[in-house]
Design an enzyme around this catalytic site. Structure first.
Site, PDB file in Angstrom:
ATOM      1  CG  ASN A 195      -7.514  -2.543  -5.715  1.00 54.76           C
ATOM      2  OD1 ASN A 195      -6.574  -3.283  -5.482  1.00 54.76           O
ATOM      3  ND2 ASN A 195      -7.840  -1.547  -4.877  1.00 54.76           N
ATOM      4  CG  ASP A 247      -2.008   0.994   1.154  1.00 55.93           C
ATOM      5  OD1 ASP A 247      -2.285   1.489   0.047  1.00 55.93           O
ATOM      6  OD2 ASP A 247      -2.609   1.299   2.199  1.00 55.93           O
TER       7      ASP A 247
HETATM    8  C1  FPP Z   1      -2.143   0.076  -3.230  1.00 55.66           C
HETATM    9  O1  FPP Z   1      -1.568   1.367  -3.264  1.00 55.66           O
HETATM   10  C2  FPP Z   1      -1.598  -0.701  -4.316  1.00 55.66           C
HETATM   11  C3  FPP Z   1      -2.327  -1.305  -5.262  1.00 55.66           C
HETATM   12  C4  FPP Z   1      -3.795  -1.254  -5.346  1.00 55.66           C
HETATM   13  C5  FPP Z   1      -1.666  -2.060  -6.346  1.00 55.66           C
HETATM   14  C6  FPP Z   1      -0.454  -2.823  -5.948  1.00 55.66           C
HETATM   15  C7  FPP Z   1       0.366  -3.006  -7.142  1.00 55.66           C
HETATM   16  C8  FPP Z   1       1.718  -2.972  -7.191  1.00 55.66           C
HETATM   17  C9  FPP Z   1       2.593  -2.863  -6.033  1.00 55.66           C
HETATM   18  C10 FPP Z   1       2.448  -3.024  -8.460  1.00 55.66           C
HETATM   19  C11 FPP Z   1       2.006  -4.046  -9.395  1.00 55.66           C
HETATM   20  C12 FPP Z   1       2.196  -5.407  -8.883  1.00 55.66           C
HETATM   21  C13 FPP Z   1       2.755  -6.350  -9.602  1.00 55.66           C
HETATM   22  C14 FPP Z   1       2.746  -7.741  -9.124  1.00 55.66           C
HETATM   23  C15 FPP Z   1       3.375  -6.053 -10.883  1.00 55.66           C
HETATM   24  P1  FPP Z   1      -2.514   2.586  -3.551  1.00 55.66           P
HETATM   25  O2  FPP Z   1      -2.530   2.804  -4.998  1.00 55.66           O
HETATM   26  O3  FPP Z   1      -3.855   2.335  -2.919  1.00 55.66           O
HETATM   27  O4  FPP Z   1      -1.765   3.751  -2.818  1.00 55.66           O
HETATM   28  P2  FPP Z   1      -2.453   4.936  -2.041  1.00 55.66           P
HETATM   29  O5  FPP Z   1      -3.224   4.341  -0.888  1.00 55.66           O
HETATM   30  O6  FPP Z   1      -1.299   5.751  -1.591  1.00 55.66           O
HETATM   31  O7  FPP Z   1      -3.329   5.651  -3.017  1.00 55.66           O
END
Ligand code: FPP
Length: 246
Positions: free
Chosen positions: A74, A26
């Site tokens: 998501n 996250d």
């Molecule tokens: C949450 O951060 C993250 C996600 C919903 C996606 C996770 C994906 C990755 C780490 C990269 C892709 C993975 C692979 C396996 C290639 P957020 O976007 O909710 O962050 P925020 O809370 O700061 O908005």
């Protein structure tokens, strides 16, 4: 001053390593926004952070690493972000297989594959097949995953087996239930890590977290390095895990 990586490594008790670590990756969006970058740059950097974490787990001998890459919730993000994340997943799966084979890492999958776009599903199936014989470690990607959804899917399959006469209801205990979960072939979850300062499970591994240790960090996932992961493991090694005993 922050302790050096090698100093932290030296402090590890190799007899008390967590066998299975899970991470809620996250903070990608916030990391990017703070740098005046698009959220996509945060996800890209998040994928790099995942490479580092996998490398460290493999190096020290953690058997399974399970990461939350895309939740059943998501899909509510903008079409642009969802589509970027799907392309990033495909790219990651295609690029990573060679490295995983070199390092003897098997890919695992948690989630509802049916709900994924066809191109993601086929990249995933290919990578699962190409790494299936690897033994050193398992990297589980949770994609289109939700803990409640996993429990429903497990219950549905169990009900089907009961109906077909393959399972007797009175035989359903915790171990029998666990065998229907997406983590059926993984060791029990020892340590769950959530960076980014949020203190929630967010529907991740609800059954599996029953006795795992929880570790929260204020760092955003893209900046969560090997040192941070080692600190989390060292913290875990200080915990007194009683599993209900006095
Ligand atoms: C949450 O951060 C993250 C996600 C919903 C996606 C996770 C994906 C990755 C780490 C990269 C892709 C993975 C692979 C396996 C290639 P957020 O976007 O909710 O962050 P925020 O809370 O700061 O908005």
């Amino acid at each position: 001053m922050a302790e050096k990586y090698n100093d932290l490594l030296q402090q590890l008790d190799m007899e008390r390593l967590p066998r299975h670590i899970a991470i809620i990756m996250d903070g990608n969006g916030r990391w990017a926004t703070r740098r005046c970058l698009p959220r996509s740059a945060g996800h890209k950097a998040g994928a790099e952070a995942l490479r580092r974490a996998t490398e460290l787990c493999r190096e020290i001998g953690v058997e399974a690493l399970t990461v939350y890459a895309f939740s059943t919730e998501n899909w509510r993000r903008s079409e642009e972000e969802v589509s970027f994340l799907m392309s990033l997943l495909i790219e990651y799966l295609q690029k990573e297989v060679a490295l995983m084979n070199q390092q003897d890492i098997r890919l695992g999958f948690l989630g509802d594959m049916n709900g994924l776009p066809a191109e993601v599903r086929s990249a995933l199936l290919q990578a699962l097949q190409d790494t299936a014989e690897n033994k050193h470690m398992t990297l589980n990607l949770a994609i289109n995953y939700g803990g409640r959804d996993e429990l429903c899917r497990a219950a549905r399959r169990m009900a089907g087996d009961v109906q077909a006469g393959l399972l007797q209801p009175e035989k359903i205990d915790e171990a029998a239930f666990a065998a229907y979960l997406d983590t059926a072939d993984c060791p029990d979850l020892d340590l769950l890590i959530r960076p980014s300062g949020e203190l929630r499970l967010s529907n991740f591994l609800l059954f599996q977290c029953a006795y795992s240790e929880l570790y929260f960090s204020d760092r955003m996932w893209p900046e969560f390095g090997k040192r941070d992961l080692l600190s989390a493991i060292l913290d875990y090694q200080q915990r007194d895990r009683r599993f209900g005993r006095a």
